[in-house]
Design an enzyme around this catalytic site. Structure first.
Site, short mmCIF file in Angstrom:
data_model
loop_
_atom_site.label_atom_id
_atom_site.label_comp_id
_atom_site.label_asym_id
_atom_site.label_seq_id
_atom_site.Cartn_x
_atom_site.Cartn_y
_atom_site.Cartn_z
N ASN A 13 0.88 -1.18 0.00
CA ASN A 13 0.00 0.00 0.00
C ASN A 13 0.91 1.22 0.00
O ASN A 13 1.48 1.57 1.03
CB ASN A 13 -0.90 0.00 1.25
CG ASN A 13 -1.68 1.29 1.38
OD1 ASN A 13 -1.83 2.03 0.40
ND2 ASN A 13 -2.17 1.57 2.57
N LYS A 15 0.21 4.28 -0.34
CA LYS A 15 -0.39 5.50 0.22
C LYS A 15 -0.14 6.69 -0.71
O LYS A 15 -0.16 6.52 -1.92
CB LYS A 15 0.14 5.75 1.64
CG LYS A 15 0.11 4.49 2.51
CD LYS A 15 0.34 4.78 3.94
CE LYS A 15 0.54 3.46 4.69
NZ LYS A 15 0.24 3.55 6.09
N HIS A 98 -9.47 1.27 4.46
CA HIS A 98 -8.20 1.44 5.18
C HIS A 98 -8.44 2.37 6.37
O HIS A 98 -9.20 3.33 6.29
CB HIS A 98 -7.13 2.03 4.24
CG HIS A 98 -5.77 1.95 4.84
ND1 HIS A 98 -5.31 2.88 5.75
CD2 HIS A 98 -4.77 1.04 4.70
CE1 HIS A 98 -4.08 2.54 6.12
NE2 HIS A 98 -3.74 1.42 5.49
N GLU A 100 -6.75 4.69 7.55
CA GLU A 100 -6.49 6.12 7.30
C GLU A 100 -7.70 6.78 6.64
O GLU A 100 -7.97 7.96 6.86
CB GLU A 100 -5.21 6.28 6.46
CG GLU A 100 -3.97 6.00 7.31
CD GLU A 100 -2.78 5.47 6.54
OE1 GLU A 100 -2.74 5.58 5.30
OE2 GLU A 100 -1.87 4.93 7.21
N GLU A 170 -5.84 -5.10 10.23
CA GLU A 170 -4.84 -4.06 10.47
C GLU A 170 -5.16 -3.31 11.77
O GLU A 170 -5.97 -2.37 11.76
CB GLU A 170 -4.84 -3.07 9.31
CG GLU A 170 -4.44 -3.69 7.99
CD GLU A 170 -3.72 -2.68 7.11
OE1 GLU A 170 -2.61 -3.00 6.66
OE2 GLU A 170 -4.24 -1.58 6.90
N GLY A 176 2.03 2.15 10.56
CA GLY A 176 2.96 3.27 10.40
C GLY A 176 3.60 3.71 11.70
O GLY A 176 4.22 4.77 11.77
N SER A 216 3.04 -2.35 10.25
CA SER A 216 4.48 -2.37 10.49
C SER A 216 5.13 -3.73 10.21
O SER A 216 6.10 -4.11 10.86
CB SER A 216 4.80 -1.89 11.90
OG SER A 216 4.35 -0.56 12.08
#
Ligand code: PEP
Length: 256
Positions: A13, A15, A98, A100, A170, A176, A216
């Site tokens: 991904n 991003k 996701h 985010e 996730e 991150g 991560s």
């Protein structure tokens, strides 16, 4: 559970990273490093890089994905991209839900479900992200959160369509942050999500569903995470931007 029934998929991904020349260079660096992979390999890239990525992966074992899609086919939705637009380009995968998007762009379980529906209707494969925040984990509601997100996202999805869905567990606190879930934590929640799928679609469908871990994952911890019986690959953020690291994760998935 029988891991041999499922195909591990390692998906990057990217991003909001990489210009088109940078995307081309990164994919060209990845191609020879993953050519013998015994797992699915996907790069999910910004919309602006899709055409470049599709061109660069031609004739290779790498699939291309987008990082989101809208649920309407077309219309007055400034800056949005429809699932049909992606499918027409030859895009194979799309990440939906996701954290985010959920955190910063007001993505809800309802809109996640709409996007999943639209993606499936256009023949795209979905990488559906679910996972708890640190606060939710500390309150002991990880399983409840993952069950609600999974069930809501799959509302109206048939057993046949489930074959086009990859679930990525996730934990938000691991994305991150450099904080990885332990392999036991990852396996425990992945296993729980599989029981949710079994309740909805039956044991056999659940055993065949690819459930990734993301948060991560890197070249160092990949092997231990991917060794877990319910971890079928990974959704990789930061480490997918470095070809040797991404390739090392693909190699680890190919062994398990
Ligand atoms: C992600 O963005 O899905 C992700 C897992 O990021 P990272 O690997 O950087 O934690």
């Amino acid at each position: 559970m029988n891991k041999a029934k499922r195909r591990a998929v390692i998906a990057g991904n990217w991003k909001m990273n990489k210009t088109r020349p940078e995307a081309k260079a990164l994919i060209e660096e990845i191609i020879p490093l993953v050519k013998d992979a015994d797992c699915g390999v996907v790069v999910c890239v910004p919309y602006t890089n899709l055409e470049t990525a599709l061109e660069a992966v031609k004739g290779t074992n790498i699939g291309v994905g987008a990082e989101n899609c809208h649920w309407e086919k077309s219309g007055a939705f400034t800056a949005e991209i429809s699932a049909g637009m992606l499918a027409e380009m030859g895009v194979e995968y799309v990440i939906i839900g996701h954290s985010e998007r959920r955190q910063y762009f007001a993505e809800s379980d309802v809109t996640v479900n709409r996007r999943v529906r639209a993606a499936l209707d256009e023949g795209l494969k979905v990488i559906l992200c679910v996972g708890e925040t640190l606060e939710q984990r500390e309150h002991g509601i990880t399983e409840r959160v993952c069950a609600i997100q999974t069930k809501a996202a799959l509302e109206g999805v048939t057993a046949k369509e489930l074959a086009s869905i990859i679930i990525a567990y996730e934990p938000v606190w691991a994305i991150g942050t450099g904080k990885t879930a332990t392999s036991e934590q990852a396996n425990e929640v992945n296993h729980y999500i599989r029981t949710v799928i079994a309740d909805l679609y039956g044991e056999e469908a659940a055993e065949g569903t690819t459930i990734q871990y993301g948060g991560s994952m890197n070249a160092k911890n990949a092997e231990e995470l991917l060794d877990q019986v319910d971890v079928d690959g990974g959704l990789i953020g930061g480490a997918s931007l470095k070809a040797p690291d991404f390739a090392a994760i693909v190699k680890a998935a190919s062994r398990t």
